[in-house]
Design a protein around this motif. Structure first.
Motif, mmCIF file in Angstrom:
data_model
loop_
_atom_site.group_PDB
_atom_site.id
_atom_site.type_symbol
_atom_site.label_atom_id
_atom_site.label_comp_id
_atom_site.label_asym_id
_atom_site.label_seq_id
_atom_site.Cartn_x
_atom_site.Cartn_y
_atom_site.Cartn_z
ATOM 1 N N VAL A 1 0.839 -1.204 0.000
ATOM 2 C CA VAL A 1 0.000 0.000 0.000
ATOM 3 C C VAL A 1 0.874 1.254 0.000
ATOM 4 O O VAL A 1 0.626 2.204 -0.746
ATOM 5 N N SER A 2 1.917 1.238 0.836
ATOM 6 C CA SER A 2 2.818 2.391 0.934
ATOM 7 C C SER A 2 3.502 2.666 -0.397
ATOM 8 O O SER A 2 3.605 3.827 -0.829
ATOM 9 N N ILE A 3 3.968 1.625 -1.075
ATOM 10 C CA ILE A 3 4.664 1.787 -2.350
ATOM 11 C C ILE A 3 3.727 2.344 -3.413
ATOM 12 O O ILE A 3 4.072 3.263 -4.164
ATOM 13 N N SER A 4 2.502 1.807 -3.474
ATOM 14 C CA SER A 4 1.529 2.279 -4.461
ATOM 15 C C SER A 4 1.185 3.745 -4.231
ATOM 16 O O SER A 4 1.136 4.549 -5.177
ATOM 17 N N PHE A 5 0.962 4.106 -2.966
ATOM 18 C CA PHE A 5 0.637 5.493 -2.601
ATOM 19 C C PHE A 5 1.784 6.436 -2.974
ATOM 20 O O PHE A 5 1.565 7.513 -3.542
ATOM 21 N N THR A 6 3.012 6.015 -2.664
ATOM 22 C CA THR A 6 4.182 6.864 -2.919
ATOM 23 C C THR A 6 4.412 7.068 -4.411
ATOM 24 O O THR A 6 4.724 8.182 -4.850
ATOM 25 N N MET A 7 4.270 6.007 -5.198
ATOM 26 C CA MET A 7 4.465 6.130 -6.645
ATOM 27 C C MET A 7 3.435 7.071 -7.263
ATOM 28 O O MET A 7 3.761 7.899 -8.121
ATOM 29 N N LEU A 8 2.166 6.958 -6.826
ATOM 30 C CA LEU A 8 1.112 7.832 -7.350
ATOM 31 C C LEU A 8 1.370 9.283 -6.944
ATOM 32 O O LEU A 8 1.293 10.197 -7.779
ATOM 33 N N ALA A 9 1.685 9.484 -5.662
ATOM 34 C CA ALA A 9 1.962 10.844 -5.179
ATOM 35 C C ALA A 9 3.183 11.424 -5.884
ATOM 36 O O ALA A 9 3.206 12.619 -6.232
ATOM 37 N N GLY A 10 4.216 10.594 -6.098
ATOM 38 C CA GLY A 10 5.417 11.053 -6.787
ATOM 39 C C GLY A 10 5.127 11.490 -8.214
ATOM 40 O O GLY A 10 5.665 12.503 -8.689
ATOM 41 N N TYR A 11 4.273 10.739 -8.896
ATOM 42 C CA TYR A 11 3.897 11.098 -10.267
ATOM 43 C C TYR A 11 3.196 12.450 -10.294
ATOM 44 O O TYR A 11 3.517 13.327 -11.121
ATOM 45 N N LEU A 12 2.234 12.656 -9.373
ATOM 46 C CA LEU A 12 1.485 13.908 -9.340
ATOM 47 C C LEU A 12 2.379 15.088 -8.951
ATOM 48 O O LEU A 12 2.268 16.181 -9.528
ATOM 49 N N LEU A 13 3.283 14.869 -8.003
ATOM 50 C CA LEU A 13 4.204 15.939 -7.588
ATOM 51 C C LEU A 13 5.196 16.277 -8.699
ATOM 52 O O LEU A 13 5.582 17.437 -8.873
ATOM 53 N N GLY A 14 5.601 15.260 -9.454
ATOM 54 C CA GLY A 14 6.489 15.505 -10.587
ATOM 55 C C GLY A 14 5.839 16.422 -11.614
ATOM 56 O O GLY A 14 6.486 17.312 -12.177
ATOM 57 N N LEU B 1 3.425 18.541 -10.867
ATOM 58 C CA LEU B 1 3.239 19.832 -10.211
ATOM 59 C C LEU B 1 4.517 20.673 -10.260
ATOM 60 O O LEU B 1 4.477 21.867 -10.583
ATOM 61 N N PHE B 2 5.659 20.044 -9.965
ATOM 62 C CA PHE B 2 6.927 20.777 -9.929
ATOM 63 C C PHE B 2 7.626 20.828 -11.293
ATOM 64 O O PHE B 2 8.692 21.414 -11.421
ATOM 65 N N LYS B 3 6.997 20.182 -12.294
ATOM 66 C CA LYS B 3 7.562 20.155 -13.649
ATOM 67 C C LYS B 3 8.977 19.549 -13.663
ATOM 68 O O LYS B 3 9.873 20.021 -14.370
ATOM 69 N N THR B 4 9.153 18.502 -12.863
ATOM 70 C CA THR B 4 10.414 17.774 -12.855
ATOM 71 C C THR B 4 10.499 16.934 -14.122
ATOM 72 O O THR B 4 9.498 16.342 -14.522
ATOM 73 N N PRO B 5 11.653 16.885 -14.804
ATOM 74 C CA PRO B 5 11.786 16.023 -15.983
ATOM 75 C C PRO B 5 11.273 14.611 -15.688
ATOM 76 O O PRO B 5 11.524 14.063 -14.607
ATOM 77 N N VAL C 1 16.780 22.488 -8.058
ATOM 78 C CA VAL C 1 15.663 22.938 -7.228
ATOM 79 C C VAL C 1 14.425 22.074 -7.425
ATOM 80 O O VAL C 1 13.800 21.629 -6.457
ATOM 81 N N LYS C 2 14.035 21.798 -8.666
ATOM 82 C CA LYS C 2 12.794 21.068 -8.927
ATOM 83 C C LYS C 2 12.830 19.634 -8.399
ATOM 84 O O LYS C 2 11.903 19.205 -7.701
ATOM 85 N N PRO C 3 13.879 18.848 -8.721
ATOM 86 C CA PRO C 3 13.930 17.491 -8.168
ATOM 87 C C PRO C 3 13.970 17.485 -6.641
ATOM 88 O O PRO C 3 13.328 16.646 -6.000
ATOM 89 N N LEU C 4 14.711 18.438 -6.063
ATOM 90 C CA LEU C 4 14.807 18.500 -4.608
ATOM 91 C C LEU C 4 13.459 18.864 -3.998
ATOM 92 O O LEU C 4 13.054 18.291 -2.975
ATOM 93 N N ALA C 5 12.733 19.794 -4.627
ATOM 94 C CA ALA C 5 11.401 20.181 -4.139
ATOM 95 C C ALA C 5 10.456 18.983 -4.191
ATOM 96 O O ALA C 5 9.689 18.741 -3.248
ATOM 97 N N GLN C 6 10.497 18.230 -5.300
ATOM 98 C CA GLN C 6 9.659 17.043 -5.406
ATOM 99 C C GLN C 6 10.044 16.013 -4.348
ATOM 100 O O GLN C 6 9.183 15.449 -3.670
ATOM 101 N N GLY C 7 11.361 15.783 -4.208
ATOM 102 C CA GLY C 7 11.837 14.772 -3.267
ATOM 103 C C GLY C 7 11.478 15.108 -1.830
ATOM 104 O O GLY C 7 11.026 14.238 -1.075
#
Length: 310
Positions: free
Chosen positions: A84-97, A99-103, A283-289
């Motif tokens: 559950v944690s992995i699925s949640f993190t991958m989805l949130a990471g995609y959306l944050l990417g 949002l922050f326009k990370t490559p 800045v962008k990758p760090l903000a996402q991370g």
């Protein structure tokens, strides 16, 4: 790093000092980070390689302090909430990417590293999505920076919140990226936290294989997925220790050596956090991370403290 012989001598003094049992994981990490930022890393490629090898050997050695039935029970209990944690993190990471326009590929690597196993997961996924070396480097620098912060911050916050050792072990395993930092933070918290944190973290790390294989199928990539053999070694060591308890006089010293080698590993990891590495993060990758890490840390911490995960 300035090429002064005295600085290299200082490096070796600090490295050998970490072999002394009185030196703990936080002390070693702070020494490494301080040296890396203020002076630099005299042998960046070599220390990176050996920190990875030493970490894997140390994790195997920790198995000699584990009981196999308890290990399998904890791993089984951890299976569902790690999924559950992995699925949640991958989805949130995609959306944050987004949002922050990370490559895209950098964002994927950061999300994968946060969700599963830090640098090991990034190394496994990079060839699958055909990431460029620079993209991989940025993702690793981002995760590595946050790992170093987590190792120092988590034990302090755990004590502040009054977490028990089992609670902290679960929290560290679910919210810290790399195995080294999970083990280091848990070791600083206590023996039970170390046992729980290591077991749950390695259960989480097992998802490298299926996740990378799915990515290979989706992207139609020909990249190879590496099996994390140190996890197999950890389980094998626990099995040997359980089946041959009459040799505890051997297993106990091996386990202690593994714990101290982790201290040395953390010094080597810390020394890799140089000003150059911080400069490459961006800045962008760090903000996402940072945002993704805080989201995972807070949500998993709340779930553990509320008793939803135990």
């Amino acid at each position: 790093m300035k090429n002064y012989p005295g600085l290299k001598v200082l490096f070796w003094i600090l490295l050998l000092g970490c072999c002394w049992p009185v030196i703990t994981a936080p002390i070693a990490l702070v020494a490494g980070i301080s040296f890396g930022i203020l002076i630099g890393n005299p042998w960046a490629a070599t220390t990176s390689t050996w920190s990875r090898r030493l970490l894997q050997a140390s994790v195997v050695g920790l198995g000699f302090g584990m009981n196999l039935p308890e290990l399998l029970k904890t791993g089984k209990e951890a299976f569902v909430y790690t999924a559950v944690s992995i699925s949640f993190t991958m989805l949130a990471g995609y959306l944050l990417g987004r949002l922050f326009k990370t490559p895209q590929r950098t964002s994927t690597l950061i999300s994968f590293g946060t969700a599963i196993c830090g640098g090991s997961a990034i190394a496994a996924m990079a060839p699958v999505i055909k990431a460029e070396p620079e993209e991989t480097g940025v993702a690793l620098a981002t995760i590595f920076t946050l790992n170093s912060i987590a190792l120092l911050l988590f034990p302090f916050v755990g004590h502040l919140l009054g977490m028990g050792q089992r609670q902290f072990g679960l929290w560290a395993a679910l919210a810290i990226h790399d195995t080294s930092s999970v083990v280091g933070a848990a070791a600083a918290y206590g023996g039970l936290a170390l046992a729980i944190g290591t077991t749950v973290k390695l259960t989480r790390a097992l998802w490298i294989m299926p996740a990378a294989l799915v990515a290979t199928w989706v992207t139609k990539s020909e990249g190879k997925v590496k099996i994390p053999l140190f996890i197999v070694g950890f389980i094998a060591a626990a099995a040997v220790r359980t089946l041959l308890p009459q040799f505890d006089q051997l297993w106990h010293p091996l386990n202690n050596i593994a714990k101290q080698s982790l201290v040395v590993t953390l010094f080597l990891i810390g020394i890799g956090l140089t000003r150059e590495v911080l400069g490459r993060t961006g800045v962008k990758p760090l903000a996402q991370g940072i945002t993704l890490w805080m989201l995972v840390s807070v949500s998993s911490g709340i779930a553990i403290m509320a008793g939803w995960i135990n």
